[in-house]
Design an enzyme around this catalytic site. Sequence first.
Site, PDB file in Angstrom:
ATOM      1  N   GLY A 134       0.821  -1.197   0.000  1.00  0.00           N
ATOM      2  CA  GLY A 134       0.000   0.000   0.000  1.00  0.00           C
ATOM      3  C   GLY A 134       0.860   1.254   0.000  1.00  0.00           C
ATOM      4  O   GLY A 134       2.056   1.228   0.319  1.00  0.00           O
ATOM      5  N   CYS A 135       0.248   2.380  -0.348  1.00  0.00           N
ATOM      6  CA  CYS A 135       1.005   3.632  -0.478  1.00  0.00           C
ATOM      7  C   CYS A 135       1.476   4.156   0.876  1.00  0.00           C
ATOM      8  O   CYS A 135       2.676   4.409   1.075  1.00  0.00           O
ATOM      9  CB  CYS A 135       0.187   4.672  -1.238  1.00  0.00           C
ATOM     10  SG  CYS A 135      -1.476   4.940  -0.600  1.00  0.00           S
ATOM     11  N   PHE A 136       0.551   4.331   1.830  1.00  0.00           N
ATOM     12  CA  PHE A 136       0.965   4.732   3.180  1.00  0.00           C
ATOM     13  C   PHE A 136       1.952   3.713   3.749  1.00  0.00           C
ATOM     14  O   PHE A 136       2.948   4.080   4.391  1.00  0.00           O
ATOM     15  CB  PHE A 136      -0.247   4.818   4.109  1.00  0.00           C
ATOM     16  CG  PHE A 136      -0.954   6.142   4.122  1.00  0.00           C
ATOM     17  CD1 PHE A 136      -0.268   7.334   4.246  1.00  0.00           C
ATOM     18  CD2 PHE A 136      -2.333   6.193   4.028  1.00  0.00           C
ATOM     19  CE1 PHE A 136      -0.926   8.561   4.281  1.00  0.00           C
ATOM     20  CE2 PHE A 136      -3.020   7.402   4.070  1.00  0.00           C
ATOM     21  CZ  PHE A 136      -2.312   8.587   4.196  1.00  0.00           C
ATOM     22  N   ALA A 137       1.668   2.435   3.538  1.00  0.00           N
ATOM     23  CA  ALA A 137       2.517   1.381   4.089  1.00  0.00           C
ATOM     24  C   ALA A 137       3.945   1.479   3.554  1.00  0.00           C
ATOM     25  O   ALA A 137       4.913   1.267   4.296  1.00  0.00           O
ATOM     26  CB  ALA A 137       1.931   0.014   3.774  1.00  0.00           C
TER      27      ALA A 137
END
Length: 325
Positions: A134-137
């Site tokens: 994921g992007c935030f991850a």
Amino acid sequence: MIQVGIIGGAGYTAGELIRLLLNHSESNINFVYSTSNAGNKVSKVHQDLIGSTDLEFTSEINPEVDVLFLCLGHGNSKAFLETNQFSGKTKIIDLSNDFRLNADQNFNGKSFVYGLPELQKEAIQGAKYVANPGCFATAIQLALLPLAEANLLTDDVHVNAVTGSTGAGTSLSETTHFTWRDNNFSYYKPFTHQHLGEINQSVKQLQPNFSSEILFMPNRGNFSRGIFATAYTNFEGSLESAKSLYKTFYKNAAYTFVSDQDLHLKQVVNTNKCLIHLHKHNNKLLITSIIDNLLKGASGQAIQNMNLMFGFPETEGLQLKANFF
């Protein structure tokens, strides 16, 4: 040249994949699947591609492609793979969260490898199926993993991160309309964001004894692209020792770099880079991590994973300049 199929071709991540693949010397886009747009030119939806391609969306799949990108909403990749079969040679890169956690990595005889190259490069090189992070991850893991490897995450980690509006996808909602987003700022899913699962999983992969909390506050910014993440936690060492730790951890990373200068988003927008900056205040270490949510946070990292899976240069098709001005 490898033959590429894209499922869910009308979204932001698919549009970025197409843009990158058109300039990738080792790949050819075999089909772009979108039932709602079948028969339309790809450039009718992705208008930045006018003059770049004559591809049309299709409602037909070619099960013999070499690699398949799944650009579907969360929960939809499993459903798609249950009803559509591909050849034994077809490698799959999924951009949803369906297969990122260890509990979900095995599906219908397929075993998905978590696709963060800075953590799993060798596993990705030998993988047939990859779950793109994921992007935030991505931004938050790259901020924390050097500390985890050194067993130095000894207290709670406080994270505040702001994402652009493209992180919400193309479907309209109350909080994605221009009149709501412009000149506005808000948080959502405080302390419960779905990316926390994969973040904690990777941290514990490197530091199994980590038992503190990662307290994550995600925010909506009034810009289109990018993630600006800051994390702070207790750190007893010096700033120079922290810099040495991070630079050593990322010395062979193709796209993650430690900067001695303060960071701003324009340094990474339109690139596959993650930039890291460190600041020490008393016994707290502040780590800033910035990425383009659609590239290093999604499609660019997916291309990076494809390159690793097929033995191409890791940077092929990703030689991009930041939109700095």
